[in-house]
Design a protein around this motif. Structure first.
Motif, PDB file in Angstrom:
ATOM      1  N   ARG A 389      40.596  48.001  37.609  1.00  0.00           N
ATOM      2  CA  ARG A 389      41.784  47.392  37.008  1.00  0.00           C
ATOM      3  C   ARG A 389      42.587  46.625  38.056  1.00  0.00           C
ATOM      4  O   ARG A 389      43.053  45.512  37.820  1.00  0.00           O
ATOM      5  CB  ARG A 389      42.665  48.459  36.359  1.00  0.00           C
ATOM      6  CG  ARG A 389      43.953  47.892  35.757  1.00  0.00           C
ATOM      7  CD  ARG A 389      44.843  48.939  35.132  1.00  0.00           C
ATOM      8  NE  ARG A 389      44.228  49.479  33.931  1.00  0.00           N
ATOM      9  CZ  ARG A 389      43.663  50.683  33.860  1.00  0.00           C
ATOM     10  NH1 ARG A 389      43.626  51.456  34.934  1.00  0.00           N
ATOM     11  NH2 ARG A 389      43.140  51.106  32.738  1.00  0.00           N
ATOM     12  N   HIS A 390      42.776  47.227  39.223  1.00  0.00           N
ATOM     13  CA  HIS A 390      43.548  46.559  40.267  1.00  0.00           C
ATOM     14  C   HIS A 390      42.878  45.251  40.698  1.00  0.00           C
ATOM     15  O   HIS A 390      43.557  44.256  40.964  1.00  0.00           O
ATOM     16  CB  HIS A 390      43.700  47.492  41.467  1.00  0.00           C
ATOM     17  CG  HIS A 390      44.709  48.565  41.241  1.00  0.00           C
ATOM     18  ND1 HIS A 390      44.901  49.627  42.107  1.00  0.00           N
ATOM     19  CD2 HIS A 390      45.612  48.756  40.234  1.00  0.00           C
ATOM     20  CE1 HIS A 390      45.857  50.415  41.645  1.00  0.00           C
ATOM     21  NE2 HIS A 390      46.292  49.908  40.518  1.00  0.00           N
ATOM     22  N   ARG A 391      41.564  45.252  40.761  1.00  0.00           N
ATOM     23  CA  ARG A 391      40.858  44.022  41.149  1.00  0.00           C
ATOM     24  C   ARG A 391      40.986  42.946  40.087  1.00  0.00           C
ATOM     25  O   ARG A 391      41.205  41.772  40.402  1.00  0.00           O
ATOM     26  CB  ARG A 391      39.381  44.335  41.408  1.00  0.00           C
ATOM     27  CG  ARG A 391      39.147  45.138  42.687  1.00  0.00           C
ATOM     28  CD  ARG A 391      37.675  45.377  42.923  1.00  0.00           C
ATOM     29  NE  ARG A 391      37.455  46.112  44.177  1.00  0.00           N
ATOM     30  CZ  ARG A 391      36.252  46.508  44.615  1.00  0.00           C
ATOM     31  NH1 ARG A 391      35.168  46.230  43.885  1.00  0.00           N
ATOM     32  NH2 ARG A 391      36.139  47.155  45.755  1.00  0.00           N
ATOM     33  N   VAL A 392      40.872  43.345  38.817  1.00  0.00           N
ATOM     34  CA  VAL A 392      41.012  42.385  37.729  1.00  0.00           C
ATOM     35  C   VAL A 392      42.420  41.802  37.709  1.00  0.00           C
ATOM     36  O   VAL A 392      42.620  40.589  37.545  1.00  0.00           O
ATOM     37  CB  VAL A 392      40.682  43.042  36.372  1.00  0.00           C
ATOM     38  CG1 VAL A 392      41.044  42.124  35.223  1.00  0.00           C
ATOM     39  CG2 VAL A 392      39.214  43.431  36.310  1.00  0.00           C
ATOM     40  N   ALA A 394      44.509  41.658  40.231  1.00  0.00           N
ATOM     41  CA  ALA A 394      44.703  40.812  41.411  1.00  0.00           C
ATOM     42  C   ALA A 394      44.085  39.442  41.199  1.00  0.00           C
ATOM     43  O   ALA A 394      44.664  38.410  41.575  1.00  0.00           O
ATOM     44  CB  ALA A 394      44.101  41.493  42.638  1.00  0.00           C
ATOM     45  N   ASP A 395      42.922  39.399  40.595  1.00  0.00           N
ATOM     46  CA  ASP A 395      42.257  38.115  40.338  1.00  0.00           C
ATOM     47  C   ASP A 395      43.008  37.270  39.315  1.00  0.00           C
ATOM     48  O   ASP A 395      42.983  36.043  39.361  1.00  0.00           O
ATOM     49  CB  ASP A 395      40.826  38.349  39.850  1.00  0.00           C
ATOM     50  CG  ASP A 395      39.937  38.924  40.941  1.00  0.00           C
ATOM     51  OD1 ASP A 395      40.314  38.812  42.131  1.00  0.00           O
ATOM     52  OD2 ASP A 395      38.871  39.501  40.603  1.00  0.00           O
ATOM     53  N   SER A 396      43.674  37.938  38.368  1.00  0.00           N
ATOM     54  CA  SER A 396      44.373  37.209  37.307  1.00  0.00           C
ATOM     55  C   SER A 396      45.751  36.737  37.731  1.00  0.00           C
ATOM     56  O   SER A 396      46.362  35.894  37.074  1.00  0.00           O
ATOM     57  CB  SER A 396      44.508  38.091  36.058  1.00  0.00           C
ATOM     58  OG  SER A 396      45.393  39.172  36.319  1.00  0.00           O
ATOM     59  N   GLY A 397      46.280  37.319  38.814  1.00  0.00           N
ATOM     60  CA  GLY A 397      47.607  36.934  39.291  1.00  0.00           C
ATOM     61  C   GLY A 397      48.741  37.609  38.567  1.00  0.00           C
ATOM     62  O   GLY A 397      49.896  37.214  38.707  1.00  0.00           O
ATOM     63  N   ARG A 423      48.669  34.865  30.424  1.00  0.00           N
ATOM     64  CA  ARG A 423      47.366  35.549  30.381  1.00  0.00           C
ATOM     65  C   ARG A 423      47.639  37.045  30.353  1.00  0.00           C
ATOM     66  O   ARG A 423      48.561  37.532  30.997  1.00  0.00           O
ATOM     67  CB  ARG A 423      46.538  35.199  31.619  1.00  0.00           C
ATOM     68  CG  ARG A 423      46.166  33.732  31.713  1.00  0.00           C
ATOM     69  CD  ARG A 423      45.615  33.402  33.074  1.00  0.00           C
ATOM     70  NE  ARG A 423      44.355  34.107  33.290  1.00  0.00           N
ATOM     71  CZ  ARG A 423      43.744  34.128  34.494  1.00  0.00           C
ATOM     72  NH1 ARG A 423      44.293  33.535  35.513  1.00  0.00           N
ATOM     73  NH2 ARG A 423      42.607  34.785  34.633  1.00  0.00           N
TER      74      ARG A 423
END
Length: 427
Positions: A389-392, A394-397, A423
């Motif tokens: 979740r944290h990676r997703v 982080a990627d989404s901003g 988003r």
């Protein structure tokens, strides 16, 4: 079957996330409770003790003073609770004993577990038992409590659905909730309701939230572990509420108000150092296990206290309660009911792995290594889901909070500054 059922519910929640309304979620939750109510308790015999405690109080006695087998309460026996002991027969028990070695868990003469020791349940739980007993005929046995627990589960579904119908279904449609509320009638469902109400009301009505948390602690002691998540004067008010609930019983029976709590802690290994902590048992000897568990608990509490400044309280309470269960690793699955409610409120379904692990550990009683590995698997699931979740996010901003900070609000996402289009963060 519970694992499969939980996965199916999760799939349905995801599939119909845009078409669920408060009414639909609540109605389906009510229907889910019916099969459990129509069957006698399966996972434990705790409900029979609840019935007895309520009956004893209505007769003007304290459940902290007498044990169920005491002949002084013989007139309160009936064939449902005491199939092998009539009011005219003598049990041979007079007085109380808190020594677990002198009190077997079961006695063939009664369905009440640990009938040779007084109750362990705190005052708000006892008041609940008495209130239900007031409206339940003796011949109905546990049915009154099962109906009451089912209604509480449905009420909590509505409370969660007002926040988010989609996530409320994670609680209301859960086979775990069906099994432990409408069927087993575990009082933990009342604790779950009070905890959830405390989290939701903490921003607008902080004093009420603190009182609700204190009341939850007086249903089962575990909710008091959430105190670090409540800032300001709320912990003081919560503890004061908890203490105040004991005062009438303390005046009536003195130190007997502790009931079977000391004996229970001894049975669970908290007095001799060999406490549960099945995960720690994989690596540490009994004499070191309790010390490490206490240190971990202090660290988790400190982190929770710090994170409440930035994180939503629902999220903090969720992982704090879940971490406490993973440190202690109780073999009683119903202890996880409040965690399921908090997981729904915080939008963190991975934490349901913990009560599911408790069922597998419950079925593996006596196999300590297996129990430790089962709980360790739950840790892996939670850590993996959190990391992904944290990676997703982080990627989404976007920020990773599904709720507005320090509230139990309804918003699903935060809009980052200067972002051209909206988003959604990962659920």
């Amino acid at each position: 079957m519970l694992v499969v059922g939980t996965l199916v519910v999760g799939g349905l929640v995801w599939r119909f996330r845009r078409g669920l309304s408060v009414g639909i979620v609540v109605v389906v939750a009510a229907a889910c409770q019916v099969p459990g109510v129509l069957h006698t308790p399966i996972t434990s015999t705790d409900a029979y003790r609840y019935v007895w405690d309520g009956r004893v109080q209505l007769a003007g006695h304290s459940p902290y003073r007498y044990v169920p087998l005491d002949d002084a309460l013989a007139k309160l026996r009936d064939p449902v609770l005491f199939p092998g002991l009539s009011p005219e027969q003598r049990s041979g028990v007079s007085g109380r004993s808190d020594d677990p070695s002198q009190s077997p868990v079961d006695d063939p003469r009664t369905r009440i577990n640990r009938p040779g020791v007084p109750t362990i349940y705190p005052p708000v739980a006892e008041a609940y038992f008495a209130a239900v007993a007031l409206f339940t005929p003796w011949s109905a046995g546990t049915l009154g409590l099962q109906i009451a627990a089912a209604l509480i589960a449905i009420a909590l579904t509505w409370l969660l659905a007002v926040q988010s119908p989609r996530w409320a279904a994670l609680w209301g449609w859960s086979p775990i909730v069906v099994l432990e509320a409408g069927n087993a009638a575990h009082v933990d469902v009342l604790a779950a309701l009070l905890i959830t109400a405390a989290v939701i009301t903490t921003a607008r009505r902080p004093r009420l939230a603190a009182i609700l948390l204190g009341a939850a602690g007086s249903v089962k002691l575990l909710p008091l572990l959430l105190l670090p998540a409540f800032r300001g004067r709320k912990p003081i008010v919560a503890v004061s509420t908890f203490i105040a609930s004991y005062l009438p019983h303390l005046l009536a029976v003195g130190t007997l108000v502790l009931g079977f709590l000391p004996g229970y802690l001894n049975q669970e290994g908290f007095e001799d150092g060999s406490s549960r902590s099945a995960i720690l048992a994989l690596l540490l000897p009994p004499e070191a296990r309790q010390l490490v568990a206490a240190a971990l608990a202090l660290v988790v509490a400190a982190v929770a206290f710090h994170r409440t400044r930035t994180d939503p309280i629902a999220l903090t309470c969720c992982w704090l309660y879940g971490a406490a269960l993973l440190i202690a690793t109780p073999t009683y699955p119903w202890y996880g009911l409040p965690l399921i409610a908090l997981a729904a409120l915080a939008r963190r379904p991975e934490w349901i792995a913990v009560p599911l692990a408790a069922y597998l550990a419950y079925a593996s009683y006596g196999h300590d290594t297996r129990q430790g590995l089962i709980y360790l698997a739950a840790v892996v699931i939670v850590v993996t889901a959190t990391t992904v979740r944290h990676r997703v996010v982080a990627d989404s901003g976007l920020t990773g909070h599904p709720l507005p900070t320090n509230t139990g609000g309804r918003d699903e996402t935060h809009r980052p500054r200067n972002l051209g289009r909206t988003r959604r963060a990962a659920p």
